[in-house]
Design an enzyme around this catalytic site. Structure first.
Site, mmCIF file in Angstrom:
data_model
loop_
_atom_site.group_PDB
_atom_site.id
_atom_site.type_symbol
_atom_site.label_atom_id
_atom_site.label_comp_id
_atom_site.label_asym_id
_atom_site.label_seq_id
_atom_site.Cartn_x
_atom_site.Cartn_y
_atom_site.Cartn_z
ATOM 1 N N GLY A 296 58.403 23.593 -28.463
ATOM 2 C CA GLY A 296 56.961 23.397 -28.622
ATOM 3 C C GLY A 296 56.285 23.853 -27.344
ATOM 4 N N CYS B 207 34.127 7.805 -19.151
ATOM 5 C CA CYS B 207 33.894 6.472 -18.589
ATOM 6 C C CYS B 207 35.190 5.699 -18.443
ATOM 7 C CB CYS B 207 32.911 5.714 -19.472
ATOM 8 S SG CYS B 207 31.324 6.518 -19.511
ATOM 9 N N TYR C 273 49.974 20.200 -25.813
ATOM 10 C CA TYR C 273 49.555 18.795 -25.833
ATOM 11 C C TYR C 273 48.220 18.571 -25.118
ATOM 12 C CZ TYR C 273 54.431 18.548 -27.223
ATOM 13 O OH TYR C 273 55.630 18.773 -27.862
HETATM 14 C C1 PLP Z 1 61.749 16.232 -32.855
HETATM 15 C C2 PLP Z 1 61.039 17.050 -31.846
HETATM 16 N N1 PLP Z 1 61.261 18.380 -31.806
HETATM 17 C C3 PLP Z 1 60.620 19.172 -30.904
HETATM 18 C C4 PLP Z 1 59.727 18.642 -29.997
HETATM 19 C C5 PLP Z 1 59.050 19.576 -29.035
HETATM 20 O O1 PLP Z 1 59.338 19.276 -27.719
HETATM 21 P P1 PLP Z 1 58.775 20.241 -26.566
HETATM 22 O O2 PLP Z 1 57.343 20.441 -26.824
HETATM 23 O O3 PLP Z 1 59.045 19.488 -25.307
HETATM 24 O O4 PLP Z 1 59.557 21.517 -26.686
HETATM 25 C C6 PLP Z 1 59.472 17.265 -29.989
HETATM 26 C C7 PLP Z 1 58.524 16.692 -29.035
HETATM 27 O O5 PLP Z 1 58.221 15.546 -28.979
HETATM 28 C C8 PLP Z 1 60.152 16.440 -30.944
HETATM 29 O O6 PLP Z 1 59.944 15.124 -30.987
#
Ligand code: PLP
Length: 422
Positions: free
Chosen positions: A276, A344, A373
């Site tokens: 991700g 705030c 994120y």
């Molecule tokens: C099941 C699962 N896969 C993939 C990811 C992606 O992780 P990252 O953004 O650190 O690669 C997460 C993140 O929380 C996750 O919970």
């Protein structure tokens, strides 16, 4: 007075055209990351599949780009599933995760043709078995396992900690119950096992430890199954982070797996990963307008026109970021400042103790590596509108998400009876 340029466009041109705060993605960087994953997460020994963990940054525009590169997608809610279905992502490439999918979400998955479910607990699997039979839909099921490894940045720990909200322990009574449900069901088939050991992982040994554990489990099956290693590949937020390039990271994981498969004789159907953050974080920059400044006995503040509503990570878990004054990149960084937002909350600080040049009201602050994120966790706290998201490439910019308007903020507010008659 050199200026920050993103994707061939000056920061000041972007802010003049789209306003601030503004999420800007360098599309070429996104594409380079996608290219690196698809090129180097490959093996002659086993099949590979990459899912984008779309929670990191989920919009139709992003998923369209992901689909272009042939990746699949992991979704964790009806909202993420809905967005994926509205993009060009083929439904067969959608994998539905989550530890507490609602009945409505399970039904939505079945009704929209989702074929892959990552199941987190026995109750979910029981319900899914009943619903799959009701809909007469065949589903591939991965069971999320808790392997007792937690990895973050440069450390990982092997725990006997089995109390995580995610996953179940291999061999536990819950695990056995899941296997029994799968054996009994005419509609659910065991596709394989999933593990996700953490985030911002820089340490290869953590991956190797997780792989060893998972191969040990897969060895007990006669038929080849899928091994899903989840996400968590580290990125650079500040100089303190030194991630391995995607190419090297993937090459090392693939080589380790190939060696281990040969050594153990385990047969595997497919190996999956779910990056991700590492696909999107460093491609994203947030541009803010600097407003007022303030000196206290021990601090100097630069205030920006955003903050925890567009990036909750510093307030939520002390995440570090780096930044520059985008319209004045070459000036001496003589001031030790705290960059704070306009929300705030005293905790609404984006960056503590960073050296920046002197500034004036109207200057642009660029905070780097906000692509993961950030938008995904944005809120309307204090009724601030969510910023626009733009992709920039080869000197051209395009809007991926429009800036919210004030009217958007009250769109779902229901007027009182008195107001209606006013
Ligand atoms: C099941 C699962 N896969 C993939 C990811 C992606 O992780 P990252 O953004 O650190 O690669 C997460 C993140 O929380 C996750 O919970």
């Amino acid at each position: 007075m050199k200026e920050l340029v993103i994707g061939g466009v000056k920061a000041s041109e972007l802010t003049a055209q789209y306003g601030t705060p503004l999420y800007v993605y360098d599309q070429q960087k996104l594409e380079a990351n996608l290219e690196a994953y698809t090129t180097y997460f490959k093996s002659d020994v086993f099949q590979t599949r990459i899912l984008y963990a779309s929670k990191a940054f989920q919009t139709i525009g992003m998923l369209d780009l992901i689909a272009e590169y042939g990746l699949g997608v992991d979704v964790v809610s009806s909202g993420e599933l809905y967005t994926a279905l509205k993009s060009t992502m083929p439904v067969e490439k959608i994998y539905f995760h989550g530890n507490n999918k609602t009945t409505e979400e399970l039904r939505m998955a079945l009704e929209t043709g989702v074929k892959h479910m990552v199941v987190d607990n026995v109750m979910e699997l029981e319900e899914l078995a009943g619903l799959a039979a009701e809909y007469k839909e065949k589903l591939q099921v991965q069971i999320r396992l808790n392997v007792g490894i937690e990895a973050h940045t440069h450390e990982y720990i092997v725990t006997t900690h089995i109390d995580s909200k995610f996953g179940i322990a291999f061999g536990s009574s819950d695990y056995e119950a899941c296997i029994a449900i799968l054996k009994k069901s005419d509609y659910l088939a065991l596709e394989g096992f999933h593990v996700h050991i953490g985030s911002q992982i820089f340490e290869m040994d953590a991956w190797y430890a997780a792989i060893d554990k998972m191969l040990g489990y897969l060895q007990t099956f006669s038929e080849p199954l899928t091994l899903n290693l989840g996400g968590g590949f580290g990125v650079r937020y500040t100089d303190a982070d030194q991630p391995m390039p995607i190419k090297e990271n993937m090459a090392q994981i693939v080589t380790y797996l190939e060696d281990k498969l040969q050594e153990t004789g385990v047969k595997i159907r497919e190996v999956m990963i779910e990056p991700g953050r590492s696909l999107v974080a460093e491609a994203g920059t947030t541009l803010y307008e600097i407003g007022y400044q303030k000196k206290t006995p021990n601090k100097q503040y630069y205030f920006v026109d955003g903050g925890m509503g567009d990036n909750i990570r510093p307030s939520l878990y002390q995440a570090d970021y780096s930044c520059d004054v985008a319209n004045n990149m070459t000036a001496e960084k003589s001031e030790l400042v705290t960059v704070a937002g306009k929300y705030c909350e005293s905790g609404d600080v984006l960056i503590h103790d960073v050296y920046l040049p002197p500034v004036k009201k109207g200057d642009i602050l660029a905070v780097y590596s906000t692509g993961a994120y950030g938008y995904a966790m944005s809120s309307n706290y204090n009724r601030n509108a969510t910023p626009a998201v733009v992709f920039v490439k080869d000197g051209e910019s395009r809007v991926i998400v429009k800036r919210q308007t004030l009217a958007d903020l009250i769109r779902n507010d229901v007027k009182t009876e008195a107001d209606k008659h006013a």
